[in-house]
Scaffold this active site. Structure first.
Site, PDB file in Angstrom:
ATOM      1  N   CYS A 338       0.835  -1.187   0.022  1.00  0.00           N
ATOM      2  CA  CYS A 338      -0.069  -0.007   0.011  1.00  0.00           C
ATOM      3  C   CYS A 338       0.948   1.369   0.065  1.00  0.00           C
ATOM      4  O   CYS A 338       0.789   2.445  -1.152  1.00  0.00           O
ATOM      5  CB  CYS A 338      -1.410   0.006   1.036  1.00  0.00           C
ATOM      6  SG  CYS A 338      -0.717  -0.895   2.442  1.00  0.00           S
ATOM      7  N   ARG A 367       7.472 -10.893   4.842  1.00  0.00           N
ATOM      8  CA  ARG A 367       7.562 -10.763   6.665  1.00  0.00           C
ATOM      9  C   ARG A 367       7.868 -11.277   7.372  1.00  0.00           C
ATOM     10  O   ARG A 367       7.949 -12.589   7.669  1.00  0.00           O
ATOM     11  CB  ARG A 367       6.000 -10.602   7.289  1.00  0.00           C
ATOM     12  CG  ARG A 367       5.596  -9.562   6.451  1.00  0.00           C
ATOM     13  CD  ARG A 367       3.692  -9.904   6.438  1.00  0.00           C
ATOM     14  NE  ARG A 367       3.161  -8.253   5.429  1.00  0.00           N
ATOM     15  CZ  ARG A 367       1.066  -8.656   5.262  1.00  0.00           C
ATOM     16  NH1 ARG A 367       1.109  -9.517   5.942  1.00  0.00           N
ATOM     17  NH2 ARG A 367       0.811  -7.780   4.828  1.00  0.00           N
ATOM     18  N   GLN A 385       1.012 -11.427  -2.696  1.00  0.00           N
ATOM     19  CA  GLN A 385      -0.691 -10.688  -2.013  1.00  0.00           C
ATOM     20  C   GLN A 385      -0.871 -10.115  -3.632  1.00  0.00           C
ATOM     21  O   GLN A 385      -0.295  -9.788  -4.697  1.00  0.00           O
ATOM     22  CB  GLN A 385      -0.704  -9.405  -1.228  1.00  0.00           C
ATOM     23  CG  GLN A 385      -0.244  -9.552  -0.563  1.00  0.00           C
ATOM     24  CD  GLN A 385      -0.623  -8.117   0.408  1.00  0.00           C
ATOM     25  OE1 GLN A 385       0.116  -7.751   0.076  1.00  0.00           O
ATOM     26  NE2 GLN A 385      -0.928  -8.414   1.817  1.00  0.00           N
ATOM     27  N   ASP A 387      -3.037  -8.269  -4.867  1.00  0.00           N
ATOM     28  CA  ASP A 387      -3.017  -6.735  -4.247  1.00  0.00           C
ATOM     29  C   ASP A 387      -3.544  -5.752  -4.377  1.00  0.00           C
ATOM     30  O   ASP A 387      -3.265  -5.694  -6.055  1.00  0.00           O
ATOM     31  CB  ASP A 387      -1.824  -6.065  -3.508  1.00  0.00           C
ATOM     32  CG  ASP A 387      -2.314  -5.348  -2.196  1.00  0.00           C
ATOM     33  OD1 ASP A 387      -3.474  -5.733  -1.590  1.00  0.00           O
ATOM     34  OD2 ASP A 387      -1.775  -4.711  -1.247  1.00  0.00           O
ATOM     35  N   HIS A 389      -5.512  -1.478  -4.391  1.00  0.00           N
ATOM     36  CA  HIS A 389      -5.796  -0.183  -3.622  1.00  0.00           C
ATOM     37  C   HIS A 389      -6.943   0.314  -4.113  1.00  0.00           C
ATOM     38  O   HIS A 389      -6.800   1.105  -5.524  1.00  0.00           O
ATOM     39  CB  HIS A 389      -4.438   0.864  -3.037  1.00  0.00           C
ATOM     40  CG  HIS A 389      -3.577  -0.618  -2.482  1.00  0.00           C
ATOM     41  ND1 HIS A 389      -2.990  -1.293  -2.748  1.00  0.00           N
ATOM     42  CD2 HIS A 389      -4.345  -1.317  -1.030  1.00  0.00           C
ATOM     43  CE1 HIS A 389      -1.995  -2.205  -2.139  1.00  0.00           C
ATOM     44  NE2 HIS A 389      -3.268  -1.994  -1.395  1.00  0.00           N
ATOM     45  N   LYS A 473     -13.745  -3.756   7.975  1.00  0.00           N
ATOM     46  CA  LYS A 473     -13.759  -5.107   6.907  1.00  0.00           C
ATOM     47  C   LYS A 473     -14.207  -5.796   6.622  1.00  0.00           C
ATOM     48  O   LYS A 473     -15.487  -5.916   7.868  1.00  0.00           O
ATOM     49  CB  LYS A 473     -12.020  -4.854   7.088  1.00  0.00           C
ATOM     50  CG  LYS A 473     -11.997  -6.009   8.602  1.00  0.00           C
ATOM     51  CD  LYS A 473     -11.277  -6.604   9.021  1.00  0.00           C
ATOM     52  CE  LYS A 473     -10.823  -7.745  10.234  1.00  0.00           C
ATOM     53  NZ  LYS A 473      -9.202  -8.097   9.874  1.00  0.00           N
ATOM     54  N   HIS A 519      -8.665  -2.059   0.767  1.00  0.00           N
ATOM     55  CA  HIS A 519      -7.388  -2.552   0.548  1.00  0.00           C
ATOM     56  C   HIS A 519      -8.240  -3.579   0.414  1.00  0.00           C
ATOM     57  O   HIS A 519      -9.385  -3.716   1.089  1.00  0.00           O
ATOM     58  CB  HIS A 519      -6.483  -3.237   1.600  1.00  0.00           C
ATOM     59  CG  HIS A 519      -6.269  -1.930   1.681  1.00  0.00           C
ATOM     60  ND1 HIS A 519      -4.468  -1.185   2.178  1.00  0.00           N
ATOM     61  CD2 HIS A 519      -6.340  -1.258   2.700  1.00  0.00           C
ATOM     62  CE1 HIS A 519      -3.951  -1.117   2.963  1.00  0.00           C
ATOM     63  NE2 HIS A 519      -5.499   0.099   3.701  1.00  0.00           N
TER      64      HIS A 519
END
Length: 649
Positions: A338, A367, A385, A387, A389, A473, A519
Site C-alpha cells: 500500500c 514479513r 498478494q 493486491d 488499492h 472490513k 485494500h
RNA sequence: GCCGGGGUAGCUCAGGGGUAGAGCGCAUCCUUGGUAAGGAUGAGGUCACGAGUUCAAUUCUCGUCCUCGGCUCCA
C-alpha cells in the site's frame, strides 16, 4: 406449572423445576437418549438443572454446536480425571473445547512427562472411568471456599483463575473422584462418552504468554458412537492425503531449500504455471472492473514506512533494514504494497470525476514470522498478494464494495467453492476513541459495507470490535471439500493511509478532499490460496487451471511423430499438451499419468495416426472413444469455457 | 523464539556399538506394445552438521541446523 416454548413455537406445560432430560423424555425416548445439553432462554445449561420459570428452550444433540460443546467439555474433565489418577499431584490449567474436540493444559509433577506413547494408556483409563457412569455434579461455591479448596490442592493455576472471578458466579463440577472449577454445562454422566481418541501432545504456555511456565497440552476428540470415531479417522486420513506439502512435492509444484531459507517457497515449473493461470484469470476479471496493473519495487526507503506508520508498528518484528555501503541509505524489504501504491497515486492531481482509481499488483512482500510459526505455503516469510488499492470518494464506497464482492464471487464460481461465509468487522461500540478517522466517515463506511452485503445477498456474520484501527472490513471464509474452514479474501476500508500520505482530489466545489482507500485481495496471498486449492481439490485442479491438461501417449515409439504432431496442434489452440514418449507399454503410461492427475490422456497408435484422430481418456472415468484432433480441441476448449462461464459472460 | 517428536539413497521408510537395507524413482540394454505397474543389469549414502564417551559411533551423550505437532479460541 411453567410454560415451556419449544423451537417449533409449540408450548407445553411442566411442573416448576422440570429438567431438560425430563422434557426430552416427555417428547420422545429417542430424543431423551440423544440430547446432550439444553438451551434455556439463550443460556446453555446442564440437562439436570431445574427450570423454574417460563422459558423458550432448545434441546441440543450431537448435531448442534452446543451439544458437541457439552460433550467435549465433559470429555476434557474425564481426561483430567484419568490424568489425575495416573499422575497424582498434577496441577490443572484450562481444559476448553475447540472446533473439533478438546484439550487440557496440565502441569505434571516434577520428573513426570507425557509423550505420544502414553496417550493410549490415558485413553484406556478414560474409557474405564466413562463406563462407571459417574454423574457430573454441579455445586455453587463461594470465592473464599473455592480459593481455600484449590490452595489446599496446591493448584496455583486454578487459584489464579478463581482470584479473577466474581464471588457468587463460581461453580464446581465433580465426577467420580475429580472436582474441577467449571462454568459448565456438562453431560448428565460420563457414560455418554463411548469413543475417545487423544490426538496429540504439545507444549503451551500458561495463558499463552511466553513469560509463563510451559504446560503440557493434551488434545483429544471424543464421540457418542464408535462409528463416529471411525468416520473421524477416515476424515483425518483423507486430510493427510490432501496435505498441500505432500501433494506439492508429489506434483512438483513447489519446494523449499535450506540454502534459500526457511519459509521462502521456490515455485517449480508446474506450480509457476498454476500461479500464472490464476493471475491471468484474475487480471482479466479485474480489467473488466476497471483496474489498472502497476509494478512497484521489492524494497522501499525506510522513510516510506515511517510515513505509512508500518515502521513504528512492525519495524522491530520485521526483517531489518538494508543499508547501502557508501551513502548510508536505509531500505526495508516491502512488507505491504500500500505505501508504494499511495505514492503511485500521488503523482498528479485528480479530479473527483476520475475516481475511483484502482491500482492492482501481484506484489511480493516479506514479513518476518517466528521460525516455529512457519507452515508449508500457508505461513511463509515471502509471499505474493493479489493486491489492489482503490482510491475513491466516500460516496463511492458502497458501489466499490459491491464490485469487489462480484469479483470474489466470480472466483468462487470458477474454483468451485460452494460454501462460504462473510464476516463484517465493525467498531467496538463502547470504545470509539481507538479508531482513526471521523465518526461521520466511519458511520458511512460501516453502513456502506452492511448495505453492499445486503444488496448482494451475502451470507454474513457481523463482529463488533473486530475492525482494524484504520477502518472496517469484510473477510471471506470458505469451506473446502472436507468441510474445513479457511480464511481467504479480504476487503478493508482505510482512512489512515490517505491521511498519512496526504492524498487528495479536487472536488466539484474546487476544494481539496481526502479520498478513501480500499485494500482488497480476493485470493489473499497466492501461496496460501494455492495451498487451500490443493487441499480442496486433492491436486485435481479444474481443467482451466491445471498445469498439464493433456498428455499424449503413443502406443509405441513408431507413433511418436504423430503424437508430437497432435501436441503441436493442440498447443496452437492454447491447450497445454505434452507427449509421453518414454519407452514403456501403454498400460504403464496410462497408470503413471493417471497418478499425476492429468485430466485428459490421448492414446494414439496405428489407427489414430492413419485417420488423424485421438483416443480420449478422461481422468478417473476411462476410455471415452475416438475423436478427430479438431473435435477434441473444440471439446476441451468448450469445457474450459463452461468452467469460466462467469468470466466470459 | 519456546516445549515435544523426527532427520538413514531423489521419494517413502526399515535397521542398529564392529563391510548400509527395501520398494518406488534414475541409468543402460532387451522388448515395440491398444486403455492403471513387461524383463534384465547397474549407478546412487560422510546414516543432517559439529564435538564428546568408546578399541570402535550412523547407532550412546551434548550442541547446532532443518523439519513436524503445538504455543488465540473464557475456569
Amino acid at each position: 406449572m411453567i410454560k415451556i416454548t419449544l423451537p417449533d413455537n409449540s408450548v407445553r406445560e411442566y411442573e416448576n423445576g422440570v429438567t431438560g432430560i425430563e422434557i426430552a423424555k416427555s417428547i420422545s425416548n429417542r430424543l431423551a437418549k440423544d440430547v446432550l445439553s439444553i438451551t434455556v432462554n439463550d443460556e446453555v445449561l446442564d440437562l439436570t438443572r431445574p427450570i423454574v420459570e417460563d422459558a423458550s428452550i432448545n434441546l441440543n444433540t450431537w448435531d448442534s454446536e452446543d451439544g458437541k460443546h457439552a460433550f467435549w467439555h465433559s470429555s476434557a474433565h474425564l481426561m483430567a480425571e484419568a490424568i489425575d489418577s495416573m499422575y497424582p499431584g498434577t496441577k490443572f490449567g484450562i481444559g476448553p473445547t475447540i472446533d473439533l474436540g478438546f484439550y487440557y493444559d496440565v502441569d505434571l509433577p516434577e520428573g513426570k512427562q507425557i509423550t505420544e506413547k502414553d496417550l493410549v494408556k490415558i485413553e484406556k483409563k478414560m474409557i474405564e472411568l466413562a463406563r462407571q457412569k459417574n454423574v457430573f455434579e454441579r455445586e455453587d461455591i463461594t470465592k473464599e471456599a473455592a480459593l481455600t479448596m484449590f490452595t489446599e490442592k496446591g493448584d496455583v493455576y486454578k487459584q489464579e483463575l478463581i482470584s479473577e472471578l466474581e464471588d457468587g458466579t463460581i461453580t464446581l463440577y465433580k465426577q467420580g473422584n475429580f472436582t474441577d472449577l467449571c462454568r459448565g454445562p456438562h453431560l448428565p454422566n460420563t457414560s455418554y462418552i463411548k469413543a475417545i481418541k487423544l490426538t496429540s501432545v504439545a507444549g503451551a504456555y500458561w495463558r499463552g504468554d511466553e513469560k509463563n511456565k510451559m504446560l503440557t497440552r493434551i488434545y483429544g476428540v471424543s464421540f457418542p458412537k464408535q462409528k463416529f470415531l471411525e468416520e473421524y479417522k477416515v476424515m483425518m486420513e483423507e486430510a493427510k492425503k490432501r496435505d498441500h506439502r505432500k501433494i506439492g512435492k508429489e506434483m512438483e509444484l513447489f519446494t523449499f531449500s535450506q540454502s534459500v531459507g526457511q519459509g521462502l517457497p521456490i515455485w517449480l515449473p508446474k506450480g509457476a504455471m498454476l500461479r500464472e493461470q490464476l493471475e491471468t484469470f484474475l487480471k482479466k476479471v479485474q480489467k473488466r472492473f476497471g483496474y489498472q496493473q502497476i509494478i512497484t519495487p521489492h524494497i522501499g526507503d525506510v522513510q516510506l514506512y515511517k510515513t505509512s506508520g508500518h515502521y513504528q508498528k512492525y519495524g522491530e518484528d520485521s526483517f531489518q533494514t538494508i543499508n547501502t555501503p557508501a551513502e548510508g541509505e536505509e531500505f526495508m524489504l516491502k512488507p505491504m504494497n500500500c505505501p508504494h501504491h499511495c505514492e503511485a497515486f500521488r503523482t498528479r492531481p485528480y479530479s473527483y470525476k476520475e475516481l475511483p482509481i484502482r491500482y492492482a499488483e501481484f506484489g511480493t512482500v516479506y514479513r518476518y514470522e517466528q521460525s516455529g510459526e512457519l507452515h508449508g505455503l500457508t505461513r511463509v516469510r515471502g509471499f505474493t498478494q493479489d493486491d489492489a488499492h482503490i482510491f475513491c470518494r466516500p460516496d463511492q464506497l458502497k458501489e466499490e464494495f459491491k464490485k469487489v464482492i462480484d469479483i470474489i464471487f466470480i472466483i468462487f464460481k470458477a474454483l468451485d467453492f460452494k460454501e462460504y461465509t462473510a464476516q463484517i468487522s465493525l467498531r467496538d461500540p463502547n470504545n470509539h476513541e481507538k479508531y482513526i478517522g471521523s465518526q461521520e466517515n466511519w458511520d458511512k463506511a460501516e453502513s456502506a459495507i452492511v448495505e453492499a452485503c445486503e444488496e448482494k445477498g451475502l451470507n454474513t456474520i457481523t463482529e463488533l470490535g473486530e475492525a482494524a484501527f484504520y477502518g472496517p472490513k469484510l473477510d471471506f471464509m470458505i469451506k473446502d471439500a472436507l468441510g474445513r474452514k479457511w480464511q481467504l479474501g479480504t476487503i478493508q476500508v482505510d482512512y489512515n493511509l490517505p491521511e498519512r500520505f496526504n492524498l487528495e482530489y479536487i472536488g466539484a466545489d474546487d476544494k481539496k478532499h481526502r479520498p478513501v482507500m480500499i485494500h482488497r485481495a480476493p485470493f489473499g496471498s497466492m501461496e496460501r490460496f494455492c495451498a487451500v486449492l490443493i487441499e480442496h481439490t486433492a491436486g485435481k485442479f479444474p481443467l482451466w487451471l491445471t498445469p498439464e491438461q493433456v498428455v499424449i501417449l503413443p502406443i509405441s515409439e513408431k507413433y511418436n511423430d504423430y503424437a508430437q504432431n497432435v501436441s503441436n496442434y493442440l498447443n496452437n489452440y492454447d491447450i497445454r499438451a505434452i507427449v509421453d514418449d518414454r519407452n514403456e507399454k501403454i498400460g504403464r503410461k496410462i497408470r503413471d499419468n493417471e497418478l499425476k492427475r492429468i485430466p485428459y490422456l490421448l492414446i494414439v497408435g496405428e489407427k489414430e495416426a492413419e485417420e488423424g484422430t485421438v483416443s480420449v481418456r478422461r481422468q478417473g472415468e476411462g476410455d471415452k472413444g475416438t475423436m478427430s484432433k479438431d473435435e477434441f480441441a473444440k471439446f476441451l476448449n468448450d469445457e474450459v469455457r463452461e468452467q469460466l462461464s462467469e468470466l466470459y459472460n
